[in-house]
Scaffold this motif. Structure first.
Motif: not given
Length: 321
Positions: A256, A259, A270, A272
């Motif tokens: 991620f 993100n 951000k 997850p």
């Protein structure tokens, strides 16, 4: 059995010695689980095999002595030499290899259950959580606060509280799960966390901070800027190093990572689902989620809450936020 037990303890000494000398990475949970199983096996063997054999041998000796005394009595001999009780005690005595296995099983079982499901001790190895936690602090971690997990495999079987912003949490390092880390929860699933120009925002809201007297960092041997920060419902202390740049140019590869947005001013991420964003209270001297990414729920070990000893400064004993 004595040779087998000696071999087992020899292997244990080699394993612990290599672990202490950093020849390999140890897994204390797995080691304690194996010790519990092995000593339980010896305990069962003692209860249902070895102890009954010793008792039968003592009873047989007693019967032989009684028959001998009866036979001698028929011959008019009433005074018979021999230490029957001493011989029985010798027959009933556990050999060393049972004393150090079956005899230790209840103690090892209690330690295993306490450590796996209730509380686990940790030692703070680095300064990333200064000023909340200092190097050398011995802390307790609540293992059931975030749910009951099976030992060794860390599988959650009973849910409890979810991690909250401001919690101090111990977790298995995502880049190397054999290593335990401790940081503060800054972002929960769905949050947008930004640390830019040495200022922390969560979901676009700048966290409240209040200047405090400078903190003398004994690790760095210098005074540093200290602030009081409110994160969620938790007020705690942080350090900020104004000499350090906010930008992160060497972040690791992690799940991620898309993100996150990196710039010369810092990073915005951000969080997850099922993951958490962690930061050290020593904000500019902490390698944390800004570098190595998010902590998945399955890596959680527990909530840190109490300093039970610091041999350099016993006054540190107590709870913390």
């Amino acid at each position: 059995m004595s040779s087998l037990t000696g071999l087992f303890y020899g292997a244990l000494v080699v394993y612990l010695g290599g672990w202490y000398l950093n020849k390999w990475t140890g897994n204390f949970s797995l080691l304690l689980f194996i010790l519990t199983l092995v000593t339980f096996g010896y305990w069962l063997a003692e209860k249902f095999l070895f102890a009954p054999r010793r008792i039968a041998a003592a009873q047989n000796l007693e019967a032989q002595d009684a028959a001998r005394r009866k036979d001698l009595a028929r011959q008019g001999i009433t005074k018979v030499d021999g230490d029957l009780e001493g011989a029985k005690r010798t027959l009933l005595m556990q050999p060393w290899w049972l004393d150090w296995t079956a005899g230790l099983f209840p103690v090892i079982l209690i330690v295993f259950l306490l450590r796996s499901f209730l509380f686990e001790p940790f030692k703070i190895p680095s300064g990333s959580m200064i000023p909340t936690l200092l190097v050398g602090d011995l802390i307790l971690v609540n293992k059931y606060h975030y749910g009951v997990r099976l030992p060794v495999i860390n599988k959650k079987i009973i849910a409890n509280h979810d991690p909250q912003r401001g919690d101090v949490m111990v977790f298995r390092y995502p880049q190397d799960p054999s290593v335990d880390y401790i940081k503060r929860v800054v972002g929960v699933p769905g949050d947008e966390v930004a640390y830019r120009n040495q200022q922390l925002t969560v979901n676009g809201e700048l966290l409240q901070t209040a200047p405090q007297p400078d903190f003398f960092n004994e690790d760095a041997n210098r005074f540093e800027k200290e602030y009081r920060e409110k994160l969620g419902t938790v007020e705690h202390r942080i350090l900020v190093d104004r000499q350090r740049p906010s930008g992160i140019s060497n972040a690791y590869s992690f799940p991620f990572k898309d993100n996150c947005r990196y710039s010369a001013e810092g990073v915005t991420c951000k969080v997850p689902p099922g993951h958490y964003f962690m930061m050290g209270d020593n904000r500019d001297n902490s390698t944390d989620s800004r570098w190595w990414g998010f902590v998945p729920d399955e890596n959680i070990v527990g909530k840190a809450f109490f300093v039970w000893m610091n041999f350099s400064d016993p006054k540190r004993i107590g709870s913390f936020k």
